[in-house]
Design an enzyme around this catalytic site. Sequence first.
Site, short mmCIF file in Angstrom:
data_model
loop_
_atom_site.label_atom_id
_atom_site.label_comp_id
_atom_site.label_asym_id
_atom_site.label_seq_id
_atom_site.Cartn_x
_atom_site.Cartn_y
_atom_site.Cartn_z
N HIS A 1 0.86 -1.20 0.00
CA HIS A 1 0.00 0.00 0.00
C HIS A 1 0.89 1.24 0.00
CE1 HIS A 1 -3.80 2.18 1.52
NE2 HIS A 1 -2.89 3.12 1.28
N HIS B 1 1.46 5.43 -1.82
CA HIS B 1 1.05 6.54 -2.69
C HIS B 1 2.31 7.10 -3.35
CE1 HIS B 1 -3.01 6.74 -0.92
NE2 HIS B 1 -2.38 6.24 0.13
N LYS C 1 -9.63 -0.22 -5.29
CA LYS C 1 -9.62 0.45 -3.99
C LYS C 1 -10.95 1.16 -3.76
CE LYS C 1 -7.85 2.22 -0.22
NZ LYS C 1 -6.81 3.21 -0.06
N HIS D 1 -10.44 1.45 2.32
CA HIS D 1 -10.17 2.47 3.34
C HIS D 1 -11.37 2.39 4.28
CE1 HIS D 1 -8.47 6.41 4.81
NE2 HIS D 1 -9.63 6.30 5.44
N HIS E 1 -4.44 -0.25 6.17
CA HIS E 1 -3.88 0.57 7.26
C HIS E 1 -4.76 0.57 8.51
CE1 HIS E 1 -6.62 3.30 5.28
NE2 HIS E 1 -5.77 3.63 4.32
N ASP F 1 1.53 2.84 3.46
CA ASP F 1 0.69 4.03 3.27
C ASP F 1 1.56 5.28 3.24
OD1 ASP F 1 -1.66 5.35 2.72
OD2 ASP F 1 -2.25 5.57 4.82
O1 DOR Z 1 -3.05 9.74 5.58
C1 DOR Z 1 -3.45 9.40 4.48
N1 DOR Z 1 -2.94 9.93 3.34
N2 DOR Z 1 -4.43 8.48 4.40
C2 DOR Z 1 -4.98 8.16 3.24
O2 DOR Z 1 -5.85 7.34 3.25
C3 DOR Z 1 -4.59 8.85 1.98
C4 DOR Z 1 -3.25 9.38 2.07
C5 DOR Z 1 -2.90 10.36 0.96
O3 DOR Z 1 -3.19 10.05 -0.22
O4 DOR Z 1 -2.32 11.41 1.24
ZN ZN Z 2 -3.30 5.13 1.56
#
Ligand code: DOR
Ligand code: ZN
Length: 350
Positions: free
Chosen positions: A13, A15, A99, A136, A174, A247
């Site tokens: 997981h 980004h 997702k 989520h 998460h 995450d």
């Molecule tokens: O803290 C987070 N940041 N939780 C999420 O679910 C998304 C993520 C983000 O994309 O910045």
């Molecule tokens: Zn995330």
Amino acid sequence: MQTITLTRPDDWHIHLRDGDYLPTTVSDVARQFGRAIVMPNLTPPVVTVPQALAYRDQILLNRPSGSNFQPLMTLYLTDQTRPSDIVAAAQSRDVYACKLYPAGATTNSDAGVGSIEALYPIFETMQQQQLPLLIHGEVTDTQIDIFDREQVFIDQYLIPIITTFPELKIVFEHITTQDAASFVAEQSANIAATITAHHLLYHRTHMLSGGMKPILFCLPILKRDTHQAALIRAATSGDPSFFLGTDSAPHPRSRKEDACGCAAGCYTAHAAIELYAEAFEQAGRLEYLEGFASHFGADFYGLPRHVDTITLEAMPWVPPKTIPFGPDELMPLRGGETIKWRLVQPEAGS
Ligand code: DOR
Ligand code: ZN
């Protein structure tokens, strides 16, 4: 010197963002992980297979030379997702999951799902096509206290989804509470959960006492220490239902330090496996790191475990307070503070 050698781990997981941000995020993830499940919450979100493939190409262009890192793509479910999108995803070699973001739950989730029940035909197709659903798991009802949103999601949405689609593979992403950890531990092998390094290392008092620390603000929000302890027990238990998902979610510093609302997300990709090693060592369970980081996620997704290894050495180091991030800079977790473990980088040419 004390060292740990592990099968190469994966991040289930992450980004990575897009555009000018990719050089930073891709080189950090590729330094340690063989594969990563890449979240689709770009603006606009990644909702079709062609969009996922174009995003994958961008990521691959930013891979450091010699790296074999494989991005595993995901689609973002919306109220407009059609069963044919799911069939196309299942047939693609590069899309591994979809997702579900309840609309408004977190960063870039405005396009998320308004009515989860209306997605049941989509879940039915995912079950048939054996495409995992990544969730989520927080309700977005503003009446519900932010610290309770994960527990309420389990009762209101997760239990009905699991009951209706018992063969659907689901990752409760998460997780942050004792309730989620016990719930997942009691389910069949189709239900798993990722756990972040920051939720293993911190609880809400770290974020809120002695001055509020935007660097620790993420969603789901850090909970009290008893929940942190339950997450540590789950991650270090050897139960294959729990595996690594950082995450890691970068934001420009100006968005983290914004007095009008701090962006949610902790950046850990610069030191992820090192931070997990610290959490496992503190729990006295370092020997359980390899299963959590390198075996259980691959097994859940039906992918082969890696055959190569990485090595960490006990060599304290201090990450920089800021890292260049396209035209901006970001503040990595633990920037300016000591981290005990350090990844040994292979010699050039080896
Ligand atoms: O803290 C987070 N940041 N939780 C999420 O679910 C998304 C993520 C983000 O994309 O910045
Ligand atoms: Zn995330």
